[in-house]
Design an enzyme around this catalytic site. Structure first.
Site, PDB file in Angstrom:
ATOM      1  N   ASN A  26       0.871  -1.175   0.000  1.00 21.92           N
ATOM      2  CA  ASN A  26       0.000   0.000   0.000  1.00 21.92           C
ATOM      3  C   ASN A  26       0.911   1.229   0.000  1.00 21.92           C
ATOM      4  O   ASN A  26       1.429   1.628   1.041  1.00 21.92           O
ATOM      5  CB  ASN A  26      -0.890  -0.046   1.246  1.00 21.92           C
ATOM      6  CG  ASN A  26      -1.828   1.133   1.332  1.00 21.92           C
ATOM      7  OD1 ASN A  26      -1.780   2.042   0.490  1.00 21.92           O
ATOM      8  ND2 ASN A  26      -2.679   1.149   2.334  1.00 21.92           N
ATOM      9  N   ARG A  76      -2.564  -2.065  -3.473  1.00 16.00           N
ATOM     10  CA  ARG A  76      -3.764  -1.243  -3.267  1.00 16.00           C
ATOM     11  C   ARG A  76      -3.625  -0.042  -4.203  1.00 16.00           C
ATOM     12  O   ARG A  76      -2.632   0.686  -4.142  1.00 16.00           O
ATOM     13  CB  ARG A  76      -3.834  -0.769  -1.825  1.00 16.00           C
ATOM     14  CG  ARG A  76      -4.996   0.153  -1.614  1.00 16.00           C
ATOM     15  CD  ARG A  76      -4.965   0.786  -0.256  1.00 16.00           C
ATOM     16  NE  ARG A  76      -6.137   1.628  -0.107  1.00 16.00           N
ATOM     17  CZ  ARG A  76      -6.137   2.755   0.587  1.00 16.00           C
ATOM     18  NH1 ARG A  76      -5.048   3.178   1.178  1.00 16.00           N
ATOM     19  NH2 ARG A  76      -7.232   3.467   0.680  1.00 16.00           N
ATOM     20  N   HIS A 115     -17.589   2.571   7.765  1.00 18.17           N
ATOM     21  CA  HIS A 115     -16.125   2.483   7.896  1.00 18.17           C
ATOM     22  C   HIS A 115     -15.674   3.798   8.527  1.00 18.17           C
ATOM     23  O   HIS A 115     -15.592   4.829   7.853  1.00 18.17           O
ATOM     24  CB  HIS A 115     -15.501   2.270   6.510  1.00 18.17           C
ATOM     25  CG  HIS A 115     -14.000   2.254   6.506  1.00 18.17           C
ATOM     26  ND1 HIS A 115     -13.267   1.121   6.217  1.00 18.17           N
ATOM     27  CD2 HIS A 115     -13.089   3.219   6.759  1.00 18.17           C
ATOM     28  CE1 HIS A 115     -11.978   1.395   6.300  1.00 18.17           C
ATOM     29  NE2 HIS A 115     -11.842   2.665   6.619  1.00 18.17           N
ATOM     30  N   ARG A 165     -11.291  15.989   7.296  1.00 19.55           N
ATOM     31  CA  ARG A 165     -12.103  16.398   6.133  1.00 19.55           C
ATOM     32  C   ARG A 165     -13.493  16.839   6.576  1.00 19.55           C
ATOM     33  O   ARG A 165     -14.068  16.257   7.494  1.00 19.55           O
ATOM     34  CB  ARG A 165     -12.242  15.242   5.140  1.00 19.55           C
ATOM     35  CG  ARG A 165     -10.930  14.795   4.533  1.00 19.55           C
ATOM     36  CD  ARG A 165     -11.209  13.798   3.394  1.00 19.55           C
ATOM     37  NE  ARG A 165      -9.978  13.167   2.957  1.00 19.55           N
ATOM     38  CZ  ARG A 165      -9.743  11.861   3.040  1.00 19.55           C
ATOM     39  NH1 ARG A 165     -10.654  11.040   3.531  1.00 19.55           N
ATOM     40  NH2 ARG A 165      -8.603  11.368   2.604  1.00 19.55           N
ATOM     41  N   PHE A 201      -9.214  10.682  17.254  1.00 21.25           N
ATOM     42  CA  PHE A 201     -10.401  10.473  18.080  1.00 21.25           C
ATOM     43  C   PHE A 201     -10.061  10.062  19.513  1.00 21.25           C
ATOM     44  O   PHE A 201     -10.860  10.237  20.417  1.00 21.25           O
ATOM     45  CB  PHE A 201     -11.316   9.441  17.415  1.00 21.25           C
ATOM     46  CG  PHE A 201     -11.971   9.976  16.170  1.00 21.25           C
ATOM     47  CD1 PHE A 201     -13.166  10.664  16.236  1.00 21.25           C
ATOM     48  CD2 PHE A 201     -11.386   9.810  14.925  1.00 21.25           C
ATOM     49  CE1 PHE A 201     -13.777  11.180  15.097  1.00 21.25           C
ATOM     50  CE2 PHE A 201     -11.978  10.310  13.769  1.00 21.25           C
ATOM     51  CZ  PHE A 201     -13.177  11.000  13.867  1.00 21.25           C
ATOM     52  N   GLY A 220     -10.654   2.055  12.521  1.00 22.22           N
ATOM     53  CA  GLY A 220     -10.099   2.471  13.812  1.00 22.22           C
ATOM     54  C   GLY A 220     -11.125   2.865  14.854  1.00 22.22           C
ATOM     55  O   GLY A 220     -11.151   2.332  15.966  1.00 22.22           O
ATOM     56  N   LEU A 221     -11.999   3.762  14.507  1.00 18.92           N
ATOM     57  CA  LEU A 221     -12.980   4.272  15.455  1.00 18.92           C
ATOM     58  C   LEU A 221     -14.168   3.307  15.588  1.00 18.92           C
ATOM     59  O   LEU A 221     -14.614   3.001  16.697  1.00 18.92           O
ATOM     60  CB  LEU A 221     -13.457   5.635  14.939  1.00 18.92           C
ATOM     61  CG  LEU A 221     -14.295   6.484  15.832  1.00 18.92           C
ATOM     62  CD1 LEU A 221     -13.510   6.928  17.045  1.00 18.92           C
ATOM     63  CD2 LEU A 221     -14.784   7.708  15.057  1.00 18.92           C
ATOM     64  N   GLU A 242     -14.287   0.196  15.202  1.00 26.84           N
ATOM     65  CA  GLU A 242     -13.956  -1.058  15.890  1.00 26.84           C
ATOM     66  C   GLU A 242     -13.669  -0.847  17.372  1.00 26.84           C
ATOM     67  O   GLU A 242     -13.842  -1.761  18.166  1.00 26.84           O
ATOM     68  CB  GLU A 242     -12.710  -1.696  15.243  1.00 26.84           C
ATOM     69  CG  GLU A 242     -12.968  -2.225  13.855  1.00 26.84           C
ATOM     70  CD  GLU A 242     -11.686  -2.599  13.132  1.00 26.84           C
ATOM     71  OE1 GLU A 242     -10.674  -2.893  13.792  1.00 26.84           O
ATOM     72  OE2 GLU A 242     -11.706  -2.607  11.888  1.00 26.84           O
ATOM     73  N   ASN A 243     -13.173   0.361  17.707  1.00 29.77           N
ATOM     74  CA  ASN A 243     -12.642   0.558  19.064  1.00 29.77           C
ATOM     75  C   ASN A 243     -13.466   1.430  19.985  1.00 29.77           C
ATOM     76  O   ASN A 243     -13.269   1.398  21.188  1.00 29.77           O
ATOM     77  CB  ASN A 243     -11.242   1.180  18.969  1.00 29.77           C
ATOM     78  CG  ASN A 243     -10.233   0.192  18.449  1.00 29.77           C
ATOM     79  OD1 ASN A 243      -9.973  -0.820  19.090  1.00 29.77           O
ATOM     80  ND2 ASN A 243      -9.699   0.458  17.278  1.00 29.77           N
ATOM     81  N   GLU A 296      -8.230  -5.008   5.112  1.00 25.02           N
ATOM     82  CA  GLU A 296      -8.060  -4.691   3.691  1.00 25.02           C
ATOM     83  C   GLU A 296      -6.902  -5.484   3.083  1.00 25.02           C
ATOM     84  O   GLU A 296      -6.975  -5.899   1.939  1.00 25.02           O
ATOM     85  CB  GLU A 296      -7.828  -3.188   3.525  1.00 25.02           C
ATOM     86  CG  GLU A 296      -9.122  -2.402   3.698  1.00 25.02           C
ATOM     87  CD  GLU A 296      -8.911  -0.905   3.867  1.00 25.02           C
ATOM     88  OE1 GLU A 296      -8.435  -0.501   4.937  1.00 25.02           O
ATOM     89  OE2 GLU A 296      -9.234  -0.157   2.937  1.00 25.02           O
TER      90      GLU A 296
HETATM   91  P1  AMP Z   1      -7.903   4.159  10.755  1.00 23.27           P
HETATM   92  O1  AMP Z   1      -7.909   5.239   9.708  1.00 23.27           O
HETATM   93  O2  AMP Z   1      -8.875   3.064  10.492  1.00 23.27           O
HETATM   94  O3  AMP Z   1      -6.530   3.666  11.095  1.00 23.27           O
HETATM   95  O4  AMP Z   1      -8.447   4.864  12.113  1.00 23.27           O
HETATM   96  C1  AMP Z   1      -7.756   5.890  12.722  1.00 23.27           C
HETATM   97  C2  AMP Z   1      -8.638   6.568  13.752  1.00 23.27           C
HETATM   98  O5  AMP Z   1      -9.188   5.580  14.642  1.00 23.27           O
HETATM   99  C3  AMP Z   1      -7.840   7.536  14.607  1.00 23.27           C
HETATM  100  O6  AMP Z   1      -8.429   8.813  14.606  1.00 23.27           O
HETATM  101  C4  AMP Z   1      -7.892   6.955  15.997  1.00 23.27           C
HETATM  102  O7  AMP Z   1      -8.079   7.925  16.961  1.00 23.27           O
HETATM  103  C5  AMP Z   1      -9.053   6.002  15.976  1.00 23.27           C
HETATM  104  N1  AMP Z   1      -8.678   4.882  16.850  1.00 23.27           N
HETATM  105  C6  AMP Z   1      -7.733   3.966  16.619  1.00 23.27           C
HETATM  106  N2  AMP Z   1      -7.593   3.135  17.663  1.00 23.27           N
HETATM  107  C7  AMP Z   1      -8.469   3.567  18.605  1.00 23.27           C
HETATM  108  C8  AMP Z   1      -8.808   3.166  19.922  1.00 23.27           C
HETATM  109  N3  AMP Z   1      -8.194   2.136  20.498  1.00 23.27           N
HETATM  110  N4  AMP Z   1      -9.780   3.853  20.566  1.00 23.27           N
HETATM  111  C9  AMP Z   1     -10.413   4.888  19.973  1.00 23.27           C
HETATM  112  N5  AMP Z   1     -10.123   5.338  18.745  1.00 23.27           N
HETATM  113  C10 AMP Z   1      -9.171   4.686  18.062  1.00 23.27           C
END
Ligand code: AMP
Length: 399
Positions: free
Chosen positions: A7, A91, A208, A241, A284, A331-332, A334-335, A384
């Site tokens: 990627n 990718r 997503h 964004r 986040f 990221g957000l 899932e977590n 992915e």
């Molecule tokens: P991604 O683009 O899928 O890698 O997601 C990145 C975003 O997910 C970032 O803004 C992080 O703050 C958020 N994120 C990643 N891990 C966590 C976590 N453990 N708890 C809360 N937010 C998370």
């Protein structure tokens, strides 16, 4: 059979080497600060700790070379030679209307990816450099392009056309393309599998929610609508964004702030979203901490965020005449259980009902619907890289 997934971003190259007999990740890593002083590879071989390897990489070609050297290195490599890599899956961000599926890379395919660079000026050129570097370094290894946009090519004209003079579509191909397609497809199919249902009979909305974020309406396994557009700027509020806004605002900001068009677009891409609203961060996790400390601006930013996600889910329930499942990923998604809960709170009228205890989960598959829910709500972690490796395996088997 090992497949290397690459990627190539604007200043980084992420990689995974996957053994496709058992889908085991043999190594995962990232080349960072390419073209800058202090470039390095963060490399994690299976069964070992992550390591930081200081390697000068002045461009993507050197980065790909360094990845291959690292994977075959006697000390921290995971294979003896490059011959153990059966294929490379790349990718590629924008395939426009030229690609509705993944494809084996040929000279014609590279030309078409170059043409699409107009629509993804930061990403497609970097993707092409990675492809060219692999061709030079491993000339006998098959390469496959997997496009972020391909999954959304099933959208009908009524979903992808903007209400602009039609000639802009015919002349310049201005239309909605959508992104995150590899993720939306993977998550939707995995949702059906997880629920033990046939994807063809399901209406799914995938949210997503990462730094970039998009929502997709998937009917019978096909994308019928999605929130990102010609570029990833449309749709949800994201890390930096702005997402949807009145197009007249662009001129208004330019005049009021004395900015050029390019500068305004830069603000919309890099200084807006959660960063713009919170006035301090696009991450986040920072926002979550600030809310816990009573920061009202951070809370307001998230209120805006939740409402926008919920509005898209509602819109897509209308598009598909109902939904069976709303699924959170990235990221957000899932977590962060709060985000899932807040979004789902808007969706009670559809039959979404959350079990708070089940919803307390991070990065694992979970149906967190409460008893009596008629629409399932789930967390399905995206993958992915695995999706790209599977598509690559399928294609090289056929050819
Ligand atoms: P991604 O683009 O899928 O890698 O997601 C990145 C975003 O997910 C970032 O803004 C992080 O703050 C958020 N994120 C990643 N891990 C966590 C976590 N453990 N708890 C809360 N937010 C998370």
């Amino acid at each position: 059979m090992n497949i290397l997934v690459l990627n190539c971003g604007s200043s980084s190259v992420k990689y995974q080497l996957i053994n496709m007999e058992n889908e085991d990740v043999l190594a995962i890593g990232i080349c960072d600060r390419i073209g800058f002083d202090g470039s390095f590879i963060g490399h994690k071989p299976k069964g070992h700790d992550k390591m930081k390897l200081q390697i000068p990489m002045k461009d993507h070609k050197e980065a790909v070379k360094a990845v291959l050297a690292t994977l075959t290195d006697p000390a921290h490599g995971v294979i003896d030679s490059m011959d153990e890599i059966a294929a490379v899956g790349h990718r590629v961000v924008h395939g426009a209307e030229a690609f509705s599926a993944s494809t084996i890379i040929t000279e014609e395919v590279k030309d078409a990816i170059k043409v699409c660079s107009d629509l993804a000026p930061l990403h497609n050129p970097a993707n092409l450099v990675g492809i060219n570097a692999c061709e030079v370094l491993m000339p006998n290894t098959k390469q496959v392009a997997v496009f972020d946009t391909a999954f959304h090519q099933t959208m009908e004209p009524k979903a992808y056309l903007y209400a602009l003079p039609y000639k802009y579509y015919t002349k310049h191909k201005i239309r909605k393309y959508g992104f995150h397609g590899t993720s939306h497809k993977y998550v939707a199919y995995r949702t059906a599998e997880f629920l033990g249902r046939n994807i063809e009979d399901m209406k799914i909305v995938v949210c997503h929610l990462g730094n970039g974020a998009s929502v997709c309406a998937i009917d019978g396994g096909k994308s019928v609508d999605t929130s990102m557009g010609l570029t990833p700027l449309e749709g949800l509020a994201m890390g930096t964004r702005c997402g949807d806004l009145d197009p007249a605002i662009v001129q208004f900001i330019a005049e009021k702030e004395g900015l050029t068009l390019d500068e305004v677009i830069n603000v919309l891409n890099k200084e807006s979203g959660i960063k713009g609203l919170s006035q301090f961060s696009s991450d986040f996790r920072d926002i979550e901490d600030a809310i816990a400390d009573g920061n009202k601006q951070a809370a307001l930013a998230m209120d805006v965020y939740h409402l926008k996600v919920a509005k898209y889910v509602g819109a897509y329930a209308a598009v598909m005449n109902g939904i069976d499942a709303v699924v959170f990923t990235a990221g957000l998604g899932e977590n962060n259980h709060e985000v899932r809960k807040e979004v789902c709170n808007y969706l009670g009228y559809l039959g979404v009902k959350v079990d708070d205890e089940l919803n307390h989960v991070r990065s694992m598959e979970r149906d967190f619907s409460a008893e009596g829910a008629t629409v399932r709500s789930l967390v399905i972690p995206t993958n992915e890289e695995l999706a790209i490796a599977r598509e690559t395996k399928q294609l090289i088997k056929k050819n």
